[in-house]
Design a protein around this motif. Structure first.
Motif, PDB file in Angstrom:
ATOM      1  N   GLU A  21     -31.728  38.712 185.149  1.00 17.41           N
ATOM      2  CA  GLU A  21     -32.907  38.909 185.423  1.00 17.41           C
ATOM      3  C   GLU A  21     -33.353  40.408 184.549  1.00 17.41           C
ATOM      4  O   GLU A  21     -32.386  40.963 184.424  1.00 17.41           O
ATOM      5  CB  GLU A  21     -33.137  39.175 187.013  1.00 17.41           C
ATOM      6  CG  GLU A  21     -32.889  37.986 187.833  1.00 17.41           C
ATOM      7  CD  GLU A  21     -33.996  36.919 187.500  1.00 17.41           C
ATOM      8  OE1 GLU A  21     -33.389  35.763 187.509  1.00 17.41           O
ATOM      9  OE2 GLU A  21     -34.893  37.175 187.059  1.00 17.41           O
ATOM     10  N   PRO A  22     -34.469  40.181 183.835  1.00 15.94           N
ATOM     11  CA  PRO A  22     -34.566  41.528 183.189  1.00 15.94           C
ATOM     12  C   PRO A  22     -34.928  42.620 183.934  1.00 15.94           C
ATOM     13  O   PRO A  22     -35.393  42.653 185.214  1.00 15.94           O
ATOM     14  CB  PRO A  22     -36.136  40.792 182.350  1.00 15.94           C
ATOM     15  CG  PRO A  22     -36.593  39.962 183.393  1.00 15.94           C
ATOM     16  CD  PRO A  22     -35.399  39.346 184.178  1.00 15.94           C
ATOM     17  N   ALA A  23     -34.914  43.779 183.265  1.00 15.67           N
ATOM     18  CA  ALA A  23     -35.254  44.927 183.894  1.00 15.67           C
ATOM     19  C   ALA A  23     -36.717  45.014 183.873  1.00 15.67           C
ATOM     20  O   ALA A  23     -37.450  44.383 183.062  1.00 15.67           O
ATOM     21  CB  ALA A  23     -34.930  46.284 182.855  1.00 15.67           C
ATOM     22  N   GLY A  39     -26.161  35.621 168.104  1.00 14.40           N
ATOM     23  CA  GLY A  39     -25.761  36.151 169.237  1.00 14.40           C
ATOM     24  C   GLY A  39     -26.669  37.294 169.563  1.00 14.40           C
ATOM     25  O   GLY A  39     -27.441  37.603 169.127  1.00 14.40           O
ATOM     26  N   PRO A  40     -26.311  38.075 170.620  1.00 12.85           N
ATOM     27  CA  PRO A  40     -26.909  39.099 171.347  1.00 12.85           C
ATOM     28  C   PRO A  40     -26.952  40.390 170.301  1.00 12.85           C
ATOM     29  O   PRO A  40     -28.154  41.315 170.494  1.00 12.85           O
ATOM     30  CB  PRO A  40     -26.156  39.446 172.518  1.00 12.85           C
ATOM     31  CG  PRO A  40     -24.782  39.060 172.293  1.00 12.85           C
ATOM     32  CD  PRO A  40     -25.023  37.637 171.522  1.00 12.85           C
ATOM     33  N   ASP A  91     -36.176  38.665 178.499  1.00 11.88           N
ATOM     34  CA  ASP A  91     -35.960  38.941 177.218  1.00 11.88           C
ATOM     35  C   ASP A  91     -34.143  38.782 176.975  1.00 11.88           C
ATOM     36  O   ASP A  91     -33.454  39.699 177.288  1.00 11.88           O
ATOM     37  CB  ASP A  91     -36.235  40.241 176.865  1.00 11.88           C
ATOM     38  CG  ASP A  91     -35.704  40.725 175.310  1.00 11.88           C
ATOM     39  OD1 ASP A  91     -35.447  39.574 174.668  1.00 11.88           O
ATOM     40  OD2 ASP A  91     -36.103  41.734 174.979  1.00 11.88           O
ATOM     41  N   PHE A  92     -34.065  37.468 177.107  1.00 17.41           N
ATOM     42  CA  PHE A  92     -32.542  37.158 177.217  1.00 17.41           C
ATOM     43  C   PHE A  92     -32.132  36.009 176.249  1.00 17.41           C
ATOM     44  O   PHE A  92     -32.476  35.212 176.261  1.00 17.41           O
ATOM     45  CB  PHE A  92     -32.224  36.649 178.741  1.00 17.41           C
ATOM     46  CG  PHE A  92     -30.687  36.297 178.875  1.00 17.41           C
ATOM     47  CD1 PHE A  92     -29.799  37.325 179.069  1.00 17.41           C
ATOM     48  CD2 PHE A  92     -30.031  35.087 179.112  1.00 17.41           C
ATOM     49  CE1 PHE A  92     -28.423  37.220 179.166  1.00 17.41           C
ATOM     50  CE2 PHE A  92     -28.697  34.913 179.258  1.00 17.41           C
ATOM     51  CZ  PHE A  92     -27.817  35.860 179.255  1.00 17.41           C
ATOM     52  N   TRP A  93     -31.277  36.706 175.359  1.00 15.98           N
ATOM     53  CA  TRP A  93     -30.712  35.833 174.135  1.00 15.98           C
ATOM     54  C   TRP A  93     -30.408  34.591 173.994  1.00 15.98           C
ATOM     55  O   TRP A  93     -30.820  33.601 173.503  1.00 15.98           O
ATOM     56  CB  TRP A  93     -29.817  36.560 173.275  1.00 15.98           C
ATOM     57  CG  TRP A  93     -28.438  36.703 174.015  1.00 15.98           C
ATOM     58  CD1 TRP A  93     -27.865  37.150 174.712  1.00 15.98           C
ATOM     59  CD2 TRP A  93     -27.391  35.692 173.326  1.00 15.98           C
ATOM     60  NE1 TRP A  93     -26.558  36.829 175.042  1.00 15.98           N
ATOM     61  CE2 TRP A  93     -26.192  35.846 174.031  1.00 15.98           C
ATOM     62  CE3 TRP A  93     -27.458  34.727 172.316  1.00 15.98           C
ATOM     63  CZ2 TRP A  93     -25.307  35.171 173.926  1.00 15.98           C
ATOM     64  CZ3 TRP A  93     -26.419  33.961 172.105  1.00 15.98           C
ATOM     65  CH2 TRP A  93     -25.038  33.947 172.665  1.00 15.98           C
ATOM     66  N   PHE A  94     -29.683  34.202 175.191  1.00 15.35           N
ATOM     67  CA  PHE A  94     -29.298  32.748 175.551  1.00 15.35           C
ATOM     68  C   PHE A  94     -30.243  31.872 175.775  1.00 15.35           C
ATOM     69  O   PHE A  94     -30.464  31.061 175.050  1.00 15.35           O
ATOM     70  CB  PHE A  94     -28.117  33.075 176.654  1.00 15.35           C
ATOM     71  CG  PHE A  94     -27.485  31.840 176.713  1.00 15.35           C
ATOM     72  CD1 PHE A  94     -26.086  31.337 176.101  1.00 15.35           C
ATOM     73  CD2 PHE A  94     -27.752  30.838 177.815  1.00 15.35           C
ATOM     74  CE1 PHE A  94     -25.451  30.246 176.395  1.00 15.35           C
ATOM     75  CE2 PHE A  94     -27.175  29.775 178.107  1.00 15.35           C
ATOM     76  CZ  PHE A  94     -25.910  29.387 177.226  1.00 15.35           C
TER      77      PHE A  94
END
Length: 384
Positions: free
Chosen positions: A32-34, A61-62, A224-227
């Motif tokens: 979960e995002p901040a 990748g990240p 905002d999660f790269w995967f």
């Protein structure tokens, strides 16, 4: 002494079950995002025009790593012999427990056993950062040579994983590294799913299920999660390219998977002509499936990522679930184990390698489950 045979990662998922080798699970391992985090998937979803051009299978990748394939992770006989003679140990520090994690661990454990490496611990944190920090302390008390893990929360993991780095252990990452960590410095390599191929697989499953035309809905991970961002976007891109007569008429983001039933129920009321829904991962899709069934919509097809018992049982029974995309879980595990051996040998590993996904329908459910998880489907699935 006869030394163990080293398998190439990727060997088990071949032929018709494998897609191209440049594709996750994650799957429910998305964080979960901040507070206040932006959503790259959500921001793009309403403004990116559908294109007839063939989408790229490239992803990053990240830290911007360019992924290679699992076949790049190989050991010579002499390297395998060196590992087998070393008396090394390994431990797992997982973010949560799931069928996917179990399968990854099985792949890693089998490969480590072939290399003569003993697994001394396996922990999971139920997505709780404090629990994971305690787990790291418990694992480090056993002094493993290799630690295979995934950050439950990248920010806090930067501190909680530091004892692994400070002790000079070989840290290998499944999908999500601690914030600020990079390959070749704090960890050896990232092993994950090929995201773009997974997105393409979902598009093909949904497009074929609805006959290549009509109106569908798109749920995306609004973080905002790269995967998940890249996998979700790949679904949209490939759907637009391969099925130009299919229109996404509703797009809804979420961060809390517990809200997907509520979101899907509202979406169906507002868009009664929808006949298909994409969901980013399996546990989120369970809520969508519940909403579709509550609405009595037997005509709505659902696709998602990860093999899941509840969803697979519905699919086997001819329900709303028409396709699941597995992560190549066993091969991800084997890749993690071999990357750990790279670290012990001080051999440079690719910064990121990706496992091909497994596209599963009712027609190949047993074979797909066995290929991805290494076991037969549960009785509840086979009874469908």
């Amino acid at each position: 002494m006869q030394h163990p045979t080293v398998r190439r990662a990727g060997a088990m998922i071949a032929g018709a079950l494998a897609l191209s080798l440049t594709v996750a699970g994650c799957s429910t391992d998305a964080e979960e995002p901040a507070a206040g985090a932006s959503s790259s998937s959500g921001a793009d979803s309403s403004s990116v025009a559908q294109s007839v051009d063939e989408p790229s299978l490239e992803f990053a990748g990240p830290n911007g790593e360019v992924p290679g394939t699992l076949e790049e992770l190989t050991l010579t006989e002499n390297e395998a012999a060196s590992i087998a003679d070393g008396g090394y140990t390994a431990a797992f520090v997982w973010h949560t427990s799931s069928e996917f994690v179990d399968a990854v661990e099985k792949g890693a454990t089998d490969q480590l056993a072939e290399l003569g490496v003993e697994v001394v611990a396996s922990t999971e944190a139920a997505f709780d950062a404090a629990t994971q920090a305690n787990n790291v302390e418990s694992v480090m008390a056993l002094d493993p040579d290799i630690v295979i893990g995934i950050a439950a929360d990248p920010t806090s993991a930067a501190q909680s994983f530091q004892p692994i780095v400070d002790a000079g252990k070989q840290l290998v990452i499944m999908t999500t590294p601690p914030a600020g960590y990079s390959a070749g410095d704090q960890f050896v390599s990232i092993v994950t799913e090929s995201l773009t191929d997974a997105g393409r697989a979902n598009a093909e499953l949904l497009g074929d299920a609805v006959g290549g035309e009509g109106k569908v809905a798109y749920l995306f991970h609004d973080a905002d999660f790269w995967f998940t961002n890249q996998r979700d976007q790949a679904f949209k891109d490939w759907l637009a390219h391969s099925y130009p007569d299919l229109e996404i008429v509703a797009e809804e983001g979420f961060t809390d998977e517990a809200r997907t039933e509520e979101i899907a129920a509202a979406l169906l009321l507002k868009n009664p002509d929808i006949t298909g829904i994409y969901v980013p991962w399996a546990t989120a899709a369970q809520g969508v499936l519940a909403a579709v069934k509550a609405a009595g919509r037997t005509d709505v097809a659902i696709v998602t990522n990860d093999l899941d018992t509840t969803l697979a049982a519905d699919m086997a029974a001819g329900g709303n679930i028409v396709g699941l995309v597995g992560n190549g879980s066993l091969d991800i595990g084997r890749g993690l184990a071999i990357a750990g051996a790279y670290g012990l040998l001080d051999k440079e590993a690719p910064a990121l390698v990706a496992s091909p996904p497994v596209k599963v329908t009712a027609d190949n459910l047993s074979e797909g489950w066995l290929a991805d998880y290494g076991v037969e489907p549960p009785a509840s699935v086979q009874a469908g």
